[in-house]
Design a protein around this motif. Sequence first.
Motif, PDB file in Angstrom:
ATOM      1  N   PHE A 149       0.818  -1.210   0.000  1.00 27.09           N
ATOM      2  CA  PHE A 149       0.000   0.000   0.000  1.00 27.09           C
ATOM      3  C   PHE A 149       0.857   1.269   0.000  1.00 27.09           C
ATOM      4  O   PHE A 149       1.972   1.275   0.475  1.00 27.09           O
ATOM      5  CB  PHE A 149      -0.948   0.002   1.204  1.00 27.09           C
ATOM      6  N   HIS A 150       0.275   2.335  -0.556  1.00 26.28           N
ATOM      7  CA  HIS A 150       0.911   3.659  -0.587  1.00 26.28           C
ATOM      8  C   HIS A 150       2.237   3.668  -1.346  1.00 26.28           C
ATOM      9  O   HIS A 150       3.206   4.285  -0.933  1.00 26.28           O
ATOM     10  CB  HIS A 150       1.050   4.230   0.835  1.00 26.28           C
ATOM     11  N   THR A 151       2.254   2.927  -2.466  1.00 26.73           N
ATOM     12  CA  THR A 151       3.394   2.969  -3.386  1.00 26.73           C
ATOM     13  C   THR A 151       2.857   3.132  -4.808  1.00 26.73           C
ATOM     14  O   THR A 151       1.654   2.978  -5.052  1.00 26.73           O
ATOM     15  CB  THR A 151       4.211   1.662  -3.345  1.00 26.73           C
ATOM     16  N   SER A 152       3.778   3.363  -5.767  1.00 21.82           N
ATOM     17  CA  SER A 152       3.385   3.555  -7.167  1.00 21.82           C
ATOM     18  C   SER A 152       2.742   2.300  -7.766  1.00 21.82           C
ATOM     19  O   SER A 152       2.069   2.372  -8.798  1.00 21.82           O
ATOM     20  CB  SER A 152       4.606   3.953  -7.997  1.00 21.82           C
ATOM     21  N   LEU A 153       2.923   1.129  -7.098  1.00 22.00           N
ATOM     22  CA  LEU A 153       2.291  -0.108  -7.590  1.00 22.00           C
ATOM     23  C   LEU A 153       0.766  -0.030  -7.512  1.00 22.00           C
ATOM     24  O   LEU A 153       0.060  -0.795  -8.164  1.00 22.00           O
ATOM     25  CB  LEU A 153       2.773  -1.318  -6.772  1.00 22.00           C
ATOM     26  N   LEU A 154       0.280   0.913  -6.702  1.00 23.48           N
ATOM     27  CA  LEU A 154      -1.175   1.064  -6.544  1.00 23.48           C
ATOM     28  C   LEU A 154      -1.774   2.044  -7.558  1.00 23.48           C
ATOM     29  O   LEU A 154      -2.948   2.408  -7.464  1.00 23.48           O
ATOM     30  CB  LEU A 154      -1.500   1.524  -5.112  1.00 23.48           C
ATOM     31  N   GLU A 155      -0.982   2.432  -8.544  1.00 20.26           N
ATOM     32  CA  GLU A 155      -1.481   3.381  -9.553  1.00 20.26           C
ATOM     33  C   GLU A 155      -2.747   2.881 -10.259  1.00 20.26           C
ATOM     34  O   GLU A 155      -3.689   3.657 -10.469  1.00 20.26           O
ATOM     35  CB  GLU A 155      -0.391   3.713 -10.585  1.00 20.26           C
ATOM     36  N   PRO A 156      -2.846   1.570 -10.623  1.00 17.06           N
ATOM     37  CA  PRO A 156      -4.108   1.097 -11.239  1.00 17.06           C
ATOM     38  C   PRO A 156      -5.314   1.324 -10.328  1.00 17.06           C
ATOM     39  O   PRO A 156      -6.399   1.686 -10.795  1.00 17.06           O
ATOM     40  CB  PRO A 156      -3.864  -0.408 -11.458  1.00 17.06           C
ATOM     41  N   ALA A 157      -5.123   1.148  -9.008  1.00 14.58           N
ATOM     42  CA  ALA A 157      -6.218   1.381  -8.050  1.00 14.58           C
ATOM     43  C   ALA A 157      -6.579   2.862  -8.023  1.00 14.58           C
ATOM     44  O   ALA A 157      -7.758   3.230  -7.983  1.00 14.58           O
ATOM     45  CB  ALA A 157      -5.807   0.915  -6.657  1.00 14.58           C
ATOM     46  N   ALA A 158      -5.568   3.716  -8.057  1.00 12.51           N
ATOM     47  CA  ALA A 158      -5.805   5.166  -8.036  1.00 12.51           C
ATOM     48  C   ALA A 158      -6.618   5.599  -9.257  1.00 12.51           C
ATOM     49  O   ALA A 158      -7.542   6.406  -9.151  1.00 12.51           O
ATOM     50  CB  ALA A 158      -4.468   5.908  -7.981  1.00 12.51           C
ATOM     51  N   LYS A 159      -6.280   5.024 -10.429  1.00 13.76           N
ATOM     52  CA  LYS A 159      -7.001   5.384 -11.663  1.00 13.76           C
ATOM     53  C   LYS A 159      -8.466   4.956 -11.597  1.00 13.76           C
ATOM     54  O   LYS A 159      -9.361   5.692 -12.034  1.00 13.76           O
ATOM     55  CB  LYS A 159      -6.313   4.747 -12.870  1.00 13.76           C
ATOM     56  N   GLN A 160      -8.715   3.758 -11.053  1.00 21.62           N
ATOM     57  CA  GLN A 160     -10.107   3.289 -10.928  1.00 21.62           C
ATOM     58  C   GLN A 160     -10.873   4.143  -9.916  1.00 21.62           C
ATOM     59  O   GLN A 160     -12.039   4.473 -10.121  1.00 21.62           O
ATOM     60  CB  GLN A 160     -10.129   1.819 -10.503  1.00 21.62           C
TER      61      GLN A 160
END
Length: 309
Positions: A198-209
């Motif tokens: 959590f709270h890393t750039s790997l969560l970018e797909p979640a941020a976009k959704q």
Amino acid sequence: MKTAIVYSGQGAQYAGMGKDLYEQYDSVKEVFAQASDTLQLDMAALCFEENNLLNQTMYTQPSILTVSMAIDALLAENGVKPDIVAGLSLGEYSAFVKAGVLSFPEALKLVKKRGQYMTEAVPLGEGAMAAVMGLDRKIIEDICQEVALEHGVVSPANYNMPGQIAIAGLKVPVEIASQRLSEAGAKRVVPLTVSGPFHTSLLEPAAKQLEKEIQTYQINDPSMPVISNTTARPFEDAAHIKGLMVKQVMSPVYWEDSVQKMIELGVDTFIEVGPGKTLSSFIKKIDRSVNTMNVENIKSFEKTLQKLT
């Protein structure tokens, strides 16, 4: 006296949270009933009984939000009014409800979706987190940056308190960074049992959704100061909140800085609302001179009311 209410984040959940308050107070029961109706699931069973769902992010998030807002309703009923609010990661949504940014039913739907998007963003087992104890934040940032360039994503995820920063990323880079941080003088580096980086750039797909999902919700200007995890400053207005809700999923949580900001704004009393005492323990380490209390059950509720009167 200036009071802040701070709300628990993910990881604080446990079977039985809020149960004794639910059994004794109608206002708590009403919040649980509203949550059950909104999400069409038995929120009392989810929070009180041993089950496999409570630790699945898309259920953890609405369950912690429900317990937090039920306790909040009980405190409000007893005349407890904060001057300022904040929450750790997921807890920020409890703060949004308190400040009228989101209605409780909308917040429930949104955090369930948020949990789902976060789970889907990184397949289980690919990500990892570790808590780094006793090392300067600049050293942690530099080592993470070096490892990330060579091996893949790893970065600071939670600035919890002086001497404790959580890092997160892909499994191997987190392991390599953990080793290098130990060699650089960290007192301890402890792997965390979490379901994702959590709270890393790997969560970018979640941020976009989440960005798309948020467009369908009514977001209001806050009725009281809410301190942002992402900037460690008060949110300005609804548009500012929308942008930072998206960013928050994939950006570090600056909890230590957020607490310092609240103290700078005159807060001398912190009430942690929701399961666990994690935030209270962080706040004590950040500044011993402030008053801290928590409310998660009848005993802590009564103790807090005594302290406040």
